[in-house]
Design an enzyme around this catalytic site. Sequence first.
Site, PDB file in Angstrom:
ATOM      1  N   ASP A 127      43.426  38.798  49.152  1.00 38.65           N
ATOM      2  CA  ASP A 127      42.286  38.912  48.141  1.00 38.65           C
ATOM      3  C   ASP A 127      42.119  37.531  47.742  1.00 38.65           C
ATOM      4  OD1 ASP A 127      43.467  40.140  44.667  1.00 38.65           O
ATOM      5  OD2 ASP A 127      41.739  38.999  45.671  1.00 38.65           O
TER       6      ASP A 127
ATOM      7  N   ASP B 268      42.542  40.746  38.945  1.00 34.90           N
ATOM      8  CA  ASP B 268      42.856  39.450  39.380  1.00 34.90           C
ATOM      9  C   ASP B 268      44.486  38.990  39.326  1.00 34.90           C
ATOM     10  OD1 ASP B 268      40.222  38.857  37.999  1.00 34.90           O
ATOM     11  OD2 ASP B 268      40.413  37.795  40.042  1.00 34.90           O
TER      12      ASP B 268
ATOM     13  N   HIS C  59      47.619  35.306  30.323  1.00 32.32           N
ATOM     14  CA  HIS C  59      46.717  36.095  30.285  1.00 32.32           C
ATOM     15  C   HIS C  59      47.363  37.773  30.133  1.00 32.32           C
ATOM     16  CE1 HIS C  59      43.695  33.446  31.633  1.00 32.32           C
ATOM     17  NE2 HIS C  59      44.269  32.845  32.567  1.00 32.32           N
TER      18      HIS C  59
ATOM     19  N   HIS D  61      41.799  28.319  31.576  1.00 33.46           N
ATOM     20  CA  HIS D  61      41.407  29.616  31.344  1.00 33.46           C
ATOM     21  C   HIS D  61      42.009  30.047  29.806  1.00 33.46           C
ATOM     22  CE1 HIS D  61      42.033  29.506  35.811  1.00 33.46           C
ATOM     23  NE2 HIS D  61      40.985  30.306  35.635  1.00 33.46           N
TER      24      HIS D  61
HETATM   25  N1  LIG Z   1      36.982  37.608  40.515  1.00 34.94           N
HETATM   26  C1  LIG Z   1      36.359  36.285  40.855  1.00 34.94           C
HETATM   27  C2  LIG Z   1      37.256  34.840  40.813  1.00 34.94           C
HETATM   28  C3  LIG Z   1      38.093  35.081  39.628  1.00 34.94           C
HETATM   29  N2  LIG Z   1      38.798  33.797  39.489  1.00 34.94           N
HETATM   30  C4  LIG Z   1      39.753  34.014  38.507  1.00 34.94           C
HETATM   31  C5  LIG Z   1      41.307  34.435  38.776  1.00 34.94           C
HETATM   32  C6  LIG Z   1      42.328  34.330  37.586  1.00 34.94           C
HETATM   33  C7  LIG Z   1      42.756  32.998  37.333  1.00 34.94           C
HETATM   34  C8  LIG Z   1      43.875  33.144  36.388  1.00 34.94           C
HETATM   35  C9  LIG Z   1      44.471  31.732  36.231  1.00 34.94           C
HETATM   36  O1  LIG Z   1      44.246  30.877  36.578  1.00 34.94           O
HETATM   37  C10 LIG Z   1      45.875  31.793  35.328  1.00 34.94           C
HETATM   38  S1  LIG Z   1      46.172  30.118  34.671  1.00 34.94           S
HETATM   39 ZN   LIG Z   2      44.390  28.854  34.326  1.00 31.78          ZN
END
Ligand SMILES: NCCCNCCCCCC(=O)CS
Ligand SMILES: [Zn+2]
Length: 665
Positions: free
Chosen positions: A20, A92, A135, A174
């Site tokens: 993934d 994700d 998240h 994020h």
């Molecule tokens: N679907 C296209 C790419 C998505 N990239 C984001 C993945 C989640 C990142 C969450 C994170 O870093 C927590 S701190």
């Molecule tokens: Zn992050």
Amino acid sequence: MGTALIYDEEMTKYKLLWVDPACKIEVPERLTVSHEALVETGMADRCISIPVREATDADILLVHSEEYLEGVKTTPYMTLEELQEFTQQYGDVYFHPNIYHCAKLAIGASLQLVDSVMTGKVRNGMALVRPPGHHSMRSAASGFCVFNNVAIAARYAKQQYGVQRVLIVDWDIHHGQGVQYCFEDDPSVLYFSWHRYEHQDFWPQLRESDFDSVGKMKGAGFNVNVPWNKVKMHNSDYLSVFFHVLLPVAYEFSPDLVMVCAGFDSAIGDPEGEMCATPDIFAHLTHLLMNLAGGKVCAVLEGGYNLTSLAQSVCQTVQTLLGDPAPRPANLGSPCKSALESLQCVRSAHRQYWTCLKHAADLPTSDISTKRIKLKEEKEKMFKGEQDESTEEKVWTQPPKRVTPPIRTAVVLPDGVTCPDQCKRFSSSADPDPLVVNKLRENYLKDGDDSNALATLSSLIGLADKMEKNEICSGLVLVRDVSMAMMCVVQHAATALSNRVLVVCVGDGKVQNYCSQDGKTLVVQFSSRKSEEEESRYYIPVCLKKGCSDVPGFIHSILGLLLPMGYEYDPGLVVLAQMPDSGICDSVWQQLIGLLQGLAQGHILVLMKEDGRACVGPTASSLLGNAAPSLGQLHASLPEDVEAVESLRHRLEGYWKLLQTTAAD
Ligand SMILES: NCCCNCCCCCC(=O)CS
Ligand SMILES: [Zn+2]
């Protein structure tokens, strides 16, 4: 009191079991490299190791629904296919037979951290955990997160310790939408997050991540979102948001506990963030929070996917929590236009909720909120094109080794004044250099043979020299004539020492306009009287109606004027003089010392009048790195003071770029 470190290698024992691309960056090595770096640098041994514990159902139900918990509980017994199917319902994120166990440990680590801080076992601390949490939502996993570690910890702190106000600072790149949803109608939890947004084009692409999501109902004003609409944001962008949004609001809110969603994907080299802020910036972000809530700061790891910058950033954070002086905030430039637009938008959106922002400018004319829709349409049109995966390898210099001087705080006190514990009494042991003595005699001593004034001044100079050599970190000198002592040490610094000197003068009194126009000294004077000397780039008289005795006005001028200029100026030495009858109270004085220690690697030389003996204890405590007492919730500044600070800022922002709070049209 010490710094807690909570880590357990069990949390490395889960990983992605299928292909993934979105999830492959969340690997167990994130935890091992962070912990190993702390061990190798000797910092792990300086911390107080606190064991993790397993969260109970009750802990988890503080934030999550029963049906969600029941669902996650079935995952340890699932086959690979069942895990993949269970994962499909979320975005994700991935599940693993051991992730439920690790998610309970991540919560438990956060709760152990809160217990250690709230019971006074430690002053502050950091929990190295995975899976991350910010998240995850009441009934959904998201963005590598299963349970919301920090949201649960904040609710736990309120329930278990009666904490009235919690500040959550989310410096992960994020948006922690799970935290926002949890507290958006709750005025007792102030959630601050900056995040890569690109006008809603970056994950999780939520409309409610923008600056105009300020909270709901009685929670209005207690949700602060700072969207980064471009990548490559730098240290100056981050610091200006702290000085002009987070810190003023945080001091007005006056939290009893600070929790940090400490994600390091906002550092240079991270594939998710694509920002340019260097790992040492986290030393300053941490330091700037450490005088809130009486120093009760709980940092919990969230994201961070470049294993090199992650490890360096974790070390910078923990080293600052341990009380080591921060490195010099080197070569800060101007915040970029996009950052200033976001800054202006956030301040405008919140001015109706916070007195410290009530004078903030309107939304920028290039109202970036409309860009969101237009840009979306453009993206759809051109989406056919290739997504440029240009991930050129980022390189940056390793943060400088932060050596703590053998002597933390030296003091020069008249006989009969006891030396505060942990401080070292200092007198210029060697006979002062005859040249120096002559200069002191002819320039600074009225009656040349005043021997103990001479002794004090030569000790003062000796102290400045030892600070330059990093043998002493900070100093406190009681003198008979503060003005004269200030002049003396500044002259000496300007000629004999190589570094720039920031002179902060608190209270009325003639401050000889010795600020040489060559920029060797920057003088900022806070007083209640109009200064007779002309204001210039390097001499800034801040006239406050009630001087330093009006707490909100003084704090706002420190946060919005002094710190931005001080960080941009990046001095090698800070001279902080308390003029007689300045009217400043101990706790504000201690806040000022604490905040200024983020500069010049903590080389701050405090001058006070001999009869200021009552202030020796509190001053020494702050110089030793102890957190300043909380000021309590701040009321509005006096209109005259707001006016004075704002007009000063407008006059000076041409010289000092970190003073800007709007995007020039
Ligand atoms: N679907 C296209 C790419 C998505 N990239 C984001 C993945 C989640 C990142 C969450 C994170 O870093 C927590 S701190
Ligand atoms: Zn992050």
